[in-house]
Enzyme design. Structure first.
Site, PDB file in Angstrom:
ATOM      1  N   SER A   1       0.862  -1.186   0.000  1.00 26.79           N
ATOM      2  CA  SER A   1       0.000   0.000   0.000  1.00 26.79           C
ATOM      3  C   SER A   1       0.899   1.237   0.000  1.00 26.79           C
ATOM      4  O   SER A   1       2.062   1.165   0.435  1.00 26.79           O
ATOM      5  CB  SER A   1      -0.864  -0.003   1.266  1.00 26.79           C
ATOM      6  OG  SER A   1      -1.483   1.247   1.438  1.00 26.79           O
TER       7      SER A   1
ATOM      8  N   TYR B   1      -2.306  -0.932  10.155  1.00 27.83           N
ATOM      9  CA  TYR B   1      -2.343  -1.273   8.726  1.00 27.83           C
ATOM     10  C   TYR B   1      -1.068  -0.768   8.042  1.00 27.83           C
ATOM     11  O   TYR B   1      -0.373  -1.529   7.352  1.00 27.83           O
ATOM     12  CB  TYR B   1      -3.588  -0.652   8.081  1.00 27.83           C
ATOM     13  CG  TYR B   1      -3.703  -0.873   6.594  1.00 27.83           C
ATOM     14  CD1 TYR B   1      -4.279  -2.037   6.088  1.00 27.83           C
ATOM     15  CD2 TYR B   1      -3.233   0.073   5.682  1.00 27.83           C
ATOM     16  CE1 TYR B   1      -4.392  -2.241   4.708  1.00 27.83           C
ATOM     17  CE2 TYR B   1      -3.342  -0.119   4.315  1.00 27.83           C
ATOM     18  CZ  TYR B   1      -3.920  -1.272   3.835  1.00 27.83           C
ATOM     19  OH  TYR B   1      -4.027  -1.468   2.466  1.00 27.83           O
TER      20      TYR B   1
HETATM   21  P1  NDP Z   1     -11.157  -6.426   0.341  1.00 32.60           P
HETATM   22  O1  NDP Z   1     -11.556  -6.076   1.713  1.00 32.60           O
HETATM   23  O2  NDP Z   1     -12.095  -6.213  -0.793  1.00 32.60           O
HETATM   24  O3  NDP Z   1     -10.623  -7.914   0.274  1.00 32.60           O
HETATM   25  C1  NDP Z   1      -9.763  -8.399   1.252  1.00 32.60           C
HETATM   26  C2  NDP Z   1      -9.709  -9.878   1.142  1.00 32.60           C
HETATM   27  O4  NDP Z   1      -8.920 -10.387   2.234  1.00 32.60           O
HETATM   28  C3  NDP Z   1     -11.092 -10.514   1.236  1.00 32.60           C
HETATM   29  O5  NDP Z   1     -11.206 -11.569   0.325  1.00 32.60           O
HETATM   30  C4  NDP Z   1     -11.121 -11.016   2.677  1.00 32.60           C
HETATM   31  O6  NDP Z   1     -11.960 -12.133   2.870  1.00 32.60           O
HETATM   32  C5  NDP Z   1      -9.664 -11.391   2.872  1.00 32.60           C
HETATM   33  N1  NDP Z   1      -9.375 -11.496   4.291  1.00 32.60           N
HETATM   34  C6  NDP Z   1      -9.491 -10.539   5.238  1.00 32.60           C
HETATM   35  N2  NDP Z   1      -9.233 -11.030   6.444  1.00 32.60           N
HETATM   36  C7  NDP Z   1      -8.953 -12.352   6.264  1.00 32.60           C
HETATM   37  C8  NDP Z   1      -8.640 -13.410   7.139  1.00 32.60           C
HETATM   38  N3  NDP Z   1      -8.589 -13.248   8.459  1.00 32.60           N
HETATM   39  N4  NDP Z   1      -8.417 -14.635   6.626  1.00 32.60           N
HETATM   40  C9  NDP Z   1      -8.508 -14.836   5.295  1.00 32.60           C
HETATM   41  N5  NDP Z   1      -8.805 -13.878   4.410  1.00 32.60           N
HETATM   42  C10 NDP Z   1      -9.037 -12.650   4.899  1.00 32.60           C
HETATM   43  O7  NDP Z   1      -9.825  -5.560   0.102  1.00 32.60           O
HETATM   44  P2  NDP Z   1      -9.015  -5.213  -1.222  1.00 32.60           P
HETATM   45  O8  NDP Z   1      -9.323  -6.136  -2.301  1.00 32.60           O
HETATM   46  O9  NDP Z   1      -9.146  -3.765  -1.418  1.00 32.60           O
HETATM   47  O10 NDP Z   1      -7.534  -5.470  -0.690  1.00 32.60           O
HETATM   48  C11 NDP Z   1      -6.659  -6.449  -1.216  1.00 32.60           C
HETATM   49  C12 NDP Z   1      -5.250  -6.047  -0.864  1.00 32.60           C
HETATM   50  O11 NDP Z   1      -4.935  -4.812  -1.498  1.00 32.60           O
HETATM   51  C13 NDP Z   1      -5.038  -5.831   0.622  1.00 32.60           C
HETATM   52  O12 NDP Z   1      -3.787  -6.365   1.018  1.00 32.60           O
HETATM   53  C14 NDP Z   1      -5.040  -4.323   0.762  1.00 32.60           C
HETATM   54  O13 NDP Z   1      -4.289  -3.904   1.863  1.00 32.60           O
HETATM   55  C15 NDP Z   1      -4.405  -3.909  -0.554  1.00 32.60           C
HETATM   56  N6  NDP Z   1      -4.691  -2.538  -0.971  1.00 32.60           N
HETATM   57  C16 NDP Z   1      -5.944  -2.164  -1.421  1.00 32.60           C
HETATM   58  C17 NDP Z   1      -6.191  -0.878  -1.851  1.00 32.60           C
HETATM   59  C18 NDP Z   1      -7.517  -0.440  -2.360  1.00 32.60           C
HETATM   60  O14 NDP Z   1      -7.682   0.742  -2.705  1.00 32.60           O
HETATM   61  N7  NDP Z   1      -8.505  -1.312  -2.468  1.00 32.60           N
HETATM   62  C19 NDP Z   1      -5.119   0.148  -1.869  1.00 32.60           C
HETATM   63  C20 NDP Z   1      -3.857  -0.337  -1.351  1.00 32.60           C
HETATM   64  C21 NDP Z   1      -3.663  -1.621  -0.939  1.00 32.60           C
HETATM   65  P3  NDP Z   1     -13.545 -11.934   3.087  1.00 32.60           P
HETATM   66  O15 NDP Z   1     -14.062 -11.351   1.816  1.00 32.60           O
HETATM   67  O16 NDP Z   1     -14.028 -13.314   3.323  1.00 32.60           O
HETATM   68  O17 NDP Z   1     -13.700 -11.021   4.247  1.00 32.60           O
END
Ligand code: NDP
Length: 246
Positions: free
Chosen positions: A153, A166
């Site tokens: 990020s 985070y």
């Molecule tokens: P989402 O919240 O849409 O997706 C996150 C995913 O991680 C989901 O599938 C969620 O599962 C899973 N997850 C969360 N906690 C757990 C857990 N305890 N065990 C297993 N799986 C877990 O987020 P994004 O798609 O936006 O984020 C994806 C990555 O991109 C992250 O690492 C985030 O930090 C990074 N990021 C995103 C940005 C953005 O603008 N979107 C910007 C910068 C970085 P479930 O759906 O079942 O909860």
């Protein structure tokens, strides 16, 4: 946007594990990898979401995925080892490992962060990538070439107020990436890099910026070129790099 046009068969015969594959960027990554020929192992905590991605991949006629339900907050060393054993028996190798699952956690003054919340964010964003990489290393070494991708990020590269555990977890993930990448000497066929998605239309982004208009943001599918580049053989010489998807 990252300028890369992936050949249709870029990931043919590759096995790629994506964490957090049920939603957001991880879902797009899983679908895109499968569409480019990979057998994708879908890892996440919500079975129904993983099944929906599984069904979409199957319906599109792409290679049949694997599915693993695992909560990265509570996962044990045995869970990771069992998964590695299963993958070894089924595929014998792992060509790609995408540490995508992430938890936003509390966005507040650092001294207001509850210790329990701090630990949960560290579990998902930092400890899980370490444990999973550790368990998968023999499988990654068994592949002809392998790519480990840490989803970072912008707040993991420059600190920003109120981003709490985070931001700290993403800084540490960048450090993990750099150390692991530096350990890959001339004989290693493994490369390790990080990618910053940039502002992307997902549930996490909406949680962080509730008043933002999501329609103005790029979709997860639109940032996939950078992911495909780092997972495919066009990036074989790229190691230890922190890239931006946008
Ligand atoms: P989402 O919240 O849409 O997706 C996150 C995913 O991680 C989901 O599938 C969620 O599962 C899973 N997850 C969360 N906690 C757990 C857990 N305890 N065990 C297993 N799986 C877990 O987020 P994004 O798609 O936006 O984020 C994806 C990555 O991109 C992250 O690492 C985030 O930090 C990074 N990021 C995103 C940005 C953005 O603008 N979107 C910007 C910068 C970085 P479930 O759906 O079942 O909860």
């Amino acid at each position: 946007m990252f300028d890369y046009q992936a050949p249709a068969d870029l990931l043919r015969d590759k096995v790629i594990l994506v964490t957090g594959a049920g939603d957001g960027i991880g879902k797009a990554c899983a679908l895109s990898c499968a569409a480019h020929g990979a057998t994708v192992v879908l890892l996440g905590r919500t079975l129904s979401k993983l099944e929906a991605v599984y069904d979409a991949i199957e319906a599109a006629g792409h290679p049949q995925p694997g599915l693993c339900v695992l909560d990265l907050v509570t996962a044990t060393e045995k869970d990771y080892d069992d998964l590695a054993d299963q993958l070894f028996d089924t595929f014998g190798k792992l060509d790609g490992l995408v540490h995508n699952a992430g938890l936003l956690g509390p966005r507040t003054l650092m001294d207001q962060v509850k210790p329990e919340a701090w630990l949960q964010v560290m579990q998902v964003n930092l400890h899980a990538p370490f444990m999973l990489t550790r368990a998968m290393m023999p499988l990654l070494r068994a592949a002809e070439t392998a790519s480990v991708l840490c989803v970072s990020s912008s707040v993991g590269r420059t600190g920003r107020a109120y981003w709490g555990p985070y931001a700290v977890s993403k800084f540490a993930l960048e450090g993990f990436m750099q150390v692991l990448a530096d350990e890959q000497d001339g004989t290693s066929k493994i490369r390790v890099n990080s990618i910053n998605p940039g502002a992307t239309r997902t549930a996490m982004r909406a949680e962080a910026y509730p008043s933002e208009e999501p329609g103005n943001l790029v979709t997860p599918a639109e940032i996939m070129p950078a992911f495909l580049y780092l997972l495919g053989d066009d990036s074989l010489t790229v190691n230890g790099q922190a890239l931006d998807a946008q």
